[in-house]
Design a protein around this motif. Structure first.
Motif, short mmCIF file in Angstrom:
data_model
loop_
_atom_site.label_atom_id
_atom_site.label_comp_id
_atom_site.label_asym_id
_atom_site.label_seq_id
_atom_site.Cartn_x
_atom_site.Cartn_y
_atom_site.Cartn_z
N THR A 20 0.82 -1.21 0.00
CA THR A 20 0.00 0.00 0.00
C THR A 20 0.86 1.26 0.00
OG1 THR A 20 -1.74 -1.16 1.24
CG2 THR A 20 -1.84 1.24 1.23
N ARG A 23 2.49 1.66 -3.43
CA ARG A 23 1.55 2.12 -4.44
C ARG A 23 1.26 3.61 -4.30
NH1 ARG A 23 -2.15 -0.97 -3.12
NH2 ARG A 23 -3.56 0.48 -2.03
N LYS A 24 1.16 4.09 -3.07
CA LYS A 24 0.86 5.50 -2.85
C LYS A 24 2.07 6.38 -3.16
CE LYS A 24 -2.91 5.09 0.46
NZ LYS A 24 -3.43 5.47 1.79
N LYS A 27 2.53 7.25 -6.82
CA LYS A 27 1.67 8.28 -7.35
C LYS A 27 2.01 9.66 -6.79
CE LYS A 27 -2.27 5.16 -7.97
NZ LYS A 27 -3.68 4.89 -7.60
N ILE A 33 3.05 13.55 0.79
CA ILE A 33 2.17 12.85 1.74
C ILE A 33 2.36 13.40 3.14
CG2 ILE A 33 1.71 10.62 2.82
CD1 ILE A 33 2.44 9.30 0.18
#
Length: 324
Positions: A20, A23-24, A27, A33
């Motif tokens: 996870t 994947r973040k 992007k 973030i």
């Protein structure tokens, strides 16, 4: 049954978390973030602007030193029913075409032993059928014409202040224990609703042993299942039961005493219980009572004659003095 995680649960969870995060970060950059989380934290710590919400302040109800809304007082009078004068209360309020009728019978003429049956009576009296109709048929009739017919218990005490003593002087209804029937009905169904309530009071049938047994078991199961959640309330009622008569009655009807009583009733013959409830209810009906209506001003004035006819139909009489 007990649910336990598998041995490799934590390993699988760690792998999924890494996927996870990967994947973040593909992007969005890690810095972006972090910045987004920082802004979110700052927003969560900030005070909400409540001025954008519709609200009222106490001062909004006062204009030029006077209340904006009229006070809603309960008007007490005497209603002539045959050779008796019953206590009649009216509350005129904007109820959007709905009337609320209450009929109360004093229970403080009963013995201490009969008091133990009152919580069960209030559960059964509107839910066991009447006349030649079963409880399912009466429930259908009630649902089609009203918002419900129920019975509840109320314990009360006379105030000790000088103002309370002055108000209660000569008022036989003040500071008493009651079983109160409540009817909620649309104004257009007012007549049908009163007829159903009258039938319920006049023709209630305590002979359906199976129905009585079912209600007793339901009450017992509900009481036992609520001990954990309501334990603190039971402890408070139990500890306060000797401080006043009202507290003692409240504990008897709503505390541990009520649980012990319903457990005892569940072991008794339902036919015997039905006969006992019938005997108690007959006593209550001979004790007198009151009527209270809350509704639109026009409805309250127009329906007084129907309420008088209703009182005559159920043989409602003047209140009797309570037991010393």
């Amino acid at each position: 049954s007990r649910i336990s995680p598998s041995k490799n649960y934590l390993l699988k969870r760690e792998k999924l978390e890494k996927k996870t995060i990967k994947r973040k970060t593909e992007k969005t950059s890690l810095e972006a973030i972090k910045l987004q989380n920082k802004r979110l934290l700052e927003f969560q710590k900030s005070w909400d602007d409540v001025s954008c919400l519709p609200h009222l302040c106490p001062k909004d109800f006062i204009k030029d030193g006077k209340p904006v809304l009229p006070s809603h007082n309960i008007i007490h009078s005497k209603m002539q029913v045959c050779s008796s004068e019953i206590d009649f209360f009216e509350s005129c309020e904007e109820t959007n075409g709905i009337s609320y009728i209450k009929v109360g019978f004093p229970v403080d003429l009963l013995t201490a032993e009969e008091y133990q049956y009152l919580p069960l009576l209030s559960e059964i009296v509107c839910d066991c059928g009447w006349g030649n109709l079963s409880w399912t048929e009466t429930a259908e009739k009630i649902a089609l014409s009203t918002g419900g017919i129920t019975a509840s218990l109320l314990t009360n005490s006379s105030g000790r202040s000088e103002c309370a003593k002055k108000y209660s002087s000569g008022k036989i209804f003040y500071g008493r224990d009651w079983i109160v029937f409540s009817l909620k009905v649309l104004d257009e169904k007012f007549t049908q609703g009163l007829e159903l309530l009258a039938d319920n009071i006049n023709l209630v049938d305590f002979s359906d042993a199976k129905r009585i047994k079912d209600i007793v078991f339901e009450c017992r199961n509900d009481a036992l299942s609520g001990i954990v959640q309501m334990g603190h309330q039971y402890a408070v009622l139990r500890s306060e039961r000797k401080t006043s008569r009202v507290s003692a009655v409240d504990e008897l009807w709503n505390g541990l005493s009520s649980i012990m009583n319903i457990k005892r009733f569940a072991e008794e013959n339902p036919t015997v219980i039905g006969n006992k409830l019938r005997e108690i209810f007959e006593k209550l009906r001979k004790s007198g009572g009151f009527i209270h209506i809350t509704g639109e001003k026009n409805t309250v004035q127009e329906k007084k004659s129907e309420l008088r006819t209703f009182a005559e139909k159920i043989s409602l009489s003047s209140l009797k003095e309570k037991r010393p």
